[in-house]
Design a protein around this motif. Structure first.
Motif, short mmCIF file in Angstrom:
data_model
loop_
_atom_site.label_atom_id
_atom_site.label_comp_id
_atom_site.label_asym_id
_atom_site.label_seq_id
_atom_site.Cartn_x
_atom_site.Cartn_y
_atom_site.Cartn_z
N UNK A 114 0.35 -1.68 -0.10
CA UNK A 114 0.09 -0.17 -0.17
C UNK A 114 0.53 1.32 0.65
N UNK A 115 2.09 0.83 -0.22
CA UNK A 115 3.49 2.42 -0.38
C UNK A 115 3.50 2.78 1.25
N UNK A 157 -7.85 -5.89 -6.61
CA UNK A 157 -6.38 -5.92 -7.22
C UNK A 157 -5.66 -6.03 -6.42
N UNK A 158 -5.80 -5.35 -5.24
CA UNK A 158 -4.11 -4.76 -4.30
C UNK A 158 -4.10 -6.24 -3.70
N UNK A 159 -5.32 -6.91 -3.74
CA UNK A 159 -4.87 -8.00 -2.29
C UNK A 159 -5.23 -9.59 -2.97
N UNK A 160 -5.30 -8.73 -4.65
CA UNK A 160 -4.77 -10.30 -5.30
C UNK A 160 -3.99 -10.31 -5.31
N UNK A 161 -2.52 -9.17 -5.72
CA UNK A 161 -1.47 -8.85 -6.09
C UNK A 161 -0.54 -9.69 -4.54
N UNK A 162 -1.03 -9.14 -4.05
CA UNK A 162 -0.42 -9.58 -2.35
C UNK A 162 -0.58 -10.47 -2.30
N UNK A 190 -4.85 -16.29 1.09
CA UNK A 190 -5.83 -16.08 -0.41
C UNK A 190 -5.76 -14.96 -0.62
N UNK A 191 -6.50 -14.07 -2.18
CA UNK A 191 -6.86 -13.05 -2.04
C UNK A 191 -7.91 -12.02 -0.47
N UNK A 192 -8.77 -13.31 -0.08
CA UNK A 192 -9.90 -12.59 0.85
C UNK A 192 -8.90 -12.90 2.31
N UNK A 193 -8.12 -13.80 2.43
CA UNK A 193 -7.38 -13.68 4.00
C UNK A 193 -6.53 -12.41 3.71
N UNK A 202 -7.00 -9.60 2.06
CA UNK A 202 -7.60 -8.47 2.33
C UNK A 202 -7.80 -8.66 3.75
N UNK A 203 -8.87 -9.81 4.28
CA UNK A 203 -9.12 -8.89 5.58
C UNK A 203 -7.77 -9.10 6.46
#
Length: 162
Positions: A96-97, A116-121, A134-137, A139-140
């Protein structure tokens, strides 16, 4: 949140929550702290078969072999990441910079489960050997440690954390 051990705590708890309710995990949080040595990644990374057996017998936590193994593996991946980036905090906050992303959701229905950021992470963490990310985890995790402000604009906390 910028303490590696606290961020690691949320990483373990978010992974444990997969497929379960967050309320259940919060009820088990103290038991997790005790079972996982206050989420000290060096101690968790050193767990062997005897400790895994102890964790699988601990009714205070989610006794899922894959989630326990992922927690141990994630501790090891975290230590490697610390070596490269100086801290796990520096690694995750780089997504997140270094500053929280402040969204302006009008209602809870607007808040996404992934971005898209959580998918990249998620992809980047998996490349480093992290599991249950995964992307949901991811993002959480971002929400839990303050990397994203997803309070709705009418929430009293929106301005406080914004």
């Amino acid at each position: 949140m910028h303490d590696d051990q606290q961020v690691f705590e949320f990483l373990i708890l978010e992974g444990a929550q997969a497929g379960l309710s967050w309320e259940l995990i919060l009820q088990k949080r103290d038991a997790y702290r005790e079972a996982f040595d206050a989420f000290d990644p060096e101690k968790v990374a050193a767990y062997g078969d005897a400790k895994v057996a102890e964790l699988l017998a601990n009714a205070g936590i989610v006794r899922n072999r894959q989630k326990i193994a992922a927690s141990i593996g994630n501790a090891r991946a975290l230590l490697e990441t610390q070596q490269e980036f100086g801290s796990f905090d520096a690694y995750v906050w780089a997504f997140v910079g270094g500053s929280p992303v402040t969204n302006a959701w009008q209602s809870m229905a607007d808040v996404p489960a992934t971005t898209p950021l959580s998918e990249t992470m998620s992809k980047e963490m998996r490349k480093r050997g992290f599991r249950f990310v995964g992307p949901t985890i991811c993002y959480s995790l971002m929400q839990a440690v303050g990397m994203v402000n997803d309070h709705t604009v009418d929430c009293f906390r929106y301005a406080e954390v914004g």
